[in-house]
Design an enzyme around this catalytic site. Structure first.
Site, PDB file in Angstrom:
ATOM      1  N   CYS A  77       8.711  45.846 -10.219  1.00 30.97           N
ATOM      2  CA  CYS A  77      10.084  45.398 -10.468  1.00 30.97           C
ATOM      3  C   CYS A  77      10.917  46.552 -11.023  1.00 30.97           C
ATOM      4  O   CYS A  77      10.489  47.236 -11.954  1.00 30.97           O
ATOM      5  CB  CYS A  77      10.080  44.234 -11.450  1.00 30.97           C
ATOM      6  SG  CYS A  77      11.730  43.693 -11.940  1.00 30.97           S
ATOM      7  N   CYS A  83      14.035  44.256 -18.885  1.00 28.38           N
ATOM      8  CA  CYS A  83      13.941  42.795 -18.958  1.00 28.38           C
ATOM      9  C   CYS A  83      12.846  42.406 -19.947  1.00 28.38           C
ATOM     10  O   CYS A  83      11.817  43.071 -20.040  1.00 28.38           O
ATOM     11  CB  CYS A  83      13.625  42.231 -17.576  1.00 28.38           C
ATOM     12  SG  CYS A  83      13.294  40.469 -17.559  1.00 28.38           S
ATOM     13  N   CYS A  86       8.522  40.742 -18.745  1.00 31.82           N
ATOM     14  CA  CYS A  86       7.231  41.420 -18.526  1.00 31.82           C
ATOM     15  C   CYS A  86       7.081  42.558 -19.531  1.00 31.82           C
ATOM     16  O   CYS A  86       8.046  43.239 -19.843  1.00 31.82           O
ATOM     17  CB  CYS A  86       7.141  41.996 -17.122  1.00 31.82           C
ATOM     18  SG  CYS A  86       7.230  40.775 -15.803  1.00 31.82           S
ATOM     19  N   CYS A 164      13.248  37.812  -9.375  1.00 24.94           N
ATOM     20  CA  CYS A 164      12.202  37.941 -10.396  1.00 24.94           C
ATOM     21  C   CYS A 164      10.852  37.807  -9.705  1.00 24.94           C
ATOM     22  O   CYS A 164      10.577  36.791  -9.062  1.00 24.94           O
ATOM     23  CB  CYS A 164      12.341  36.884 -11.476  1.00 24.94           C
ATOM     24  SG  CYS A 164      10.966  36.937 -12.658  1.00 24.94           S
ATOM     25  N   GLN A 287       2.272  23.116 -17.642  1.00 22.38           N
ATOM     26  CA  GLN A 287       1.917  24.534 -17.576  1.00 22.38           C
ATOM     27  C   GLN A 287       2.600  25.236 -16.397  1.00 22.38           C
ATOM     28  O   GLN A 287       2.711  24.663 -15.303  1.00 22.38           O
ATOM     29  CB  GLN A 287       0.399  24.681 -17.449  1.00 22.38           C
ATOM     30  CG  GLN A 287      -0.371  24.204 -18.669  1.00 22.38           C
ATOM     31  CD  GLN A 287      -0.398  25.229 -19.794  1.00 22.38           C
ATOM     32  OE1 GLN A 287       0.356  26.193 -19.798  1.00 22.38           O
ATOM     33  NE2 GLN A 287      -1.252  25.001 -20.768  1.00 22.38           N
ATOM     34  N   GLU A 337       0.372  12.944 -29.229  1.00 19.95           N
ATOM     35  CA  GLU A 337       1.460  13.895 -28.982  1.00 19.95           C
ATOM     36  C   GLU A 337       2.690  13.454 -29.768  1.00 19.95           C
ATOM     37  O   GLU A 337       2.958  12.252 -29.902  1.00 19.95           O
ATOM     38  CB  GLU A 337       1.778  13.950 -27.477  1.00 19.95           C
ATOM     39  CG  GLU A 337       3.010  14.719 -27.090  1.00 19.95           C
ATOM     40  CD  GLU A 337       2.973  16.174 -27.506  1.00 19.95           C
ATOM     41  OE1 GLU A 337       3.962  16.633 -28.116  1.00 19.95           O
ATOM     42  OE2 GLU A 337       1.954  16.857 -27.237  1.00 19.95           O
ATOM     43  N   CYS A 413      -3.188  29.297 -26.946  1.00 17.75           N
ATOM     44  CA  CYS A 413      -2.247  30.235 -26.320  1.00 17.75           C
ATOM     45  C   CYS A 413      -1.894  31.376 -27.274  1.00 17.75           C
ATOM     46  O   CYS A 413      -1.004  32.174 -26.981  1.00 17.75           O
ATOM     47  CB  CYS A 413      -0.986  29.507 -25.862  1.00 17.75           C
ATOM     48  SG  CYS A 413      -0.114  28.631 -27.174  1.00 17.75           S
TER      49      CYS A 413
END
Length: 457
Positions: A77, A83, A86, A164, A287, A337, A413
């Site tokens: 890219c 940006c 990434c 993108c 996800q 949740e 995560c």
């Protein structure tokens, strides 16, 4: 006496990069003093200009790469360096996977004090580009020019772009249609500094398995002028299923408001993870990389090793993605949740899949889990946790310890908060058995981990 840093702002130095930081910067030392350098890679010798000096660290800018890393590649890219989406496009994908494995191992050892546990090689993607099924494009204006793209790293400055390479290719077409529409009808984008203007964000979702597409415009108001003209253009895209507006007139960094208005089609799209179908609304947590999500869930199922007689508690269950996956093999799954709409989605997803052995509770995990233990005397055989980046609330961990399940499967995560939580479990009668990193977000510094924890009898 205050000790001066060995580097000075606007001075040039030669240094060697030894590691990568959590934001993707190269890390090195000058006379023992830590310096972060955007774009540096381990093994490289660089000439660096110091741009900021703090008490314990400094920040620099590469002037020249004197000895490049053997694993440096040309980013695919053209705006990767500016940006914020990434951080690792300049590092070969093979080395990205190795670095993520190393990051998890280091955090477990340094933060969690967990040693002697093998962290398995990171499971990578077949194709680490064009994998995202969800995009959020901020909309703004700069010098009277419309800007649609992504925020620059650590800022709210929009980097304008038409393409993108992490997003599904149909997003390129959607953004161009909306860009032309806003320009043609002189519809003003939202400006954070004045809180004026109408269009704040463009949200897209794509069902990877179904091909269904959703477009959601987030507005600083209720109505979009000339909306029928936009609908006519967007619905020509093959797979277009849902075109909606989201109302968000608050002065906030939160992207979506609570009110949804359907302009055309359905209020949701459908997608599959393995054999399980899900209905996904603009507000649903789902996800962003369904192929790797299936890898994660299959690994969680493997670690749980269900025989069909187990009661499973799924904490932070979202719209029931893991719950329904586990329900295929369990006697019963209970999901918890905090978001009411997510629980409505979870119940609906159970219904459309004909799954009758899953039930769901809405509320804060730190309140619901102790209640289930104290009032229902619930003692699940397996507990699955998939918390947000901040990790598990300490009251949740304490209740897990009291419940004494045979196994805990932790889907993380953030390996730093994972390490912290594993340390607490380890100190209270549990043992970390397996750690499997999974690359859910190629070209970025993020890494998911699936961990098997067992009770020490």
């Amino acid at each position: 006496m205050k000790q001066e840093a060995p580097v000075k702002k606007n001075e040039t130095y030669c240094m060697k990069i030894t590691d990568i930081g959590l934001q993707g910067q190269g890390i090195g030392r000058i006379d023992g003093f830590t310096v972060f350098v955007e774009g540096g890679l381990p093994g490289e010798t660089i000439e660096v200009l110091i741009v900021k000096v703090q008490k314990h660290m400094a920040y620099g800018k590469i002037l020249r790469i004197l000895e490049p890393s053997a694993f440096r590649v040309e980013p695919p890219c053209s705006i990767a360096s500016v940006c914020g989406g990434c951080q690792l496009q300049h590092l070969s994908y093979e080395k990205q996977l190795e670095w993520k494995q190393s990051l998890v191992q280091k955090n477990l050892e340094r933060i969690g004090g967990i040693k002697g546990v093998e962290v398995l090689p990171t499971i990578g993607m077949k194709e680490p580009l064009r994998y995202r099924n969800k995009a959020q494009f901020p909309v703004g204006k700069k010098q009277e020019q419309l800007q649609i793209g992504f925020y620059a790293n650590r800022s709210h400055r929009i980097v304008d772009t038409d393409v993108c390479l992490l997003q599904h290719p149909v997003n390129d077409e959607i953004v161009q249609i909306i860009r032309d529409f806003l320009t043609e009808y002189h519809i003003e984008p939202y400006r954070e500094e004045t809180q004026k203007g109408l269009v704040r964000h463009i949200l897209t979702r794509i069902g990877k398995a179904t091909g269904e597409i959703m477009v959601c415009l987030v507005l600083n108001g209720r109505n979009l002028p000339y909306d029928k003209h936009l609908v006519e253009r967007l619905k020509k895209i093959p797979g277009m299923t849902s075109i909606v507006l989201n109302e968000n007139a608050e002065n906030t960094n939160v992207i979506l408001g609570e009110k949804i208005h359907v302009l055309w089609g359905k209020p949701y799209i459908r997608d599959y993870i393995g054999p399980i179908q899900f209905e996904i609304s603009p507000l649903s947590f789902y996800q962003v990389n369904p192929e790797q999500t299936q890898v994660i869930y299959e690994k969680a199922l493997e670690f749980a090793d269900l025989k069909g007689e187990e009661v499973v508690l799924d904490i932070y269950c979202g719209i029931g993605t893991i719950s329904l996956f586990l329900a295929q093999k369990a006697k019963e799954v209970i999901g918890v949740e905090v978001i009411p709409q997510a629980i409505e989605n979870a119940r609906r997803n159970a219904e459309i899949n004909g799954i009758k052995n899953a039930r769901f509770f809405v509320g804060k995990a730190e309140q619901i889990i102790p209640m289930l233990y104290e009032q229902e005397n619930m003692k699940p055989d397996v507990i699955v946790v998939d918390p947000p980046r901040k990790g598990c609330d300490v009251s949740v961990l304490n209740t897990i310890i009291k419940m004494q399940p045979q196994k805990v499967v932790y889907v993380s995560c953030d390996s730093a908060t994972l390490a912290r939580d594993l340390s607490i479990l380890k100190e209270n009668g549990f043992c970390v058995k397996k750690v499997q990193p999974v690359d859910q977000f190629g070209m970025t510094t993020h890494v998911e981990s699936v961990v098997l924890i067992t009770r020490v009898d």
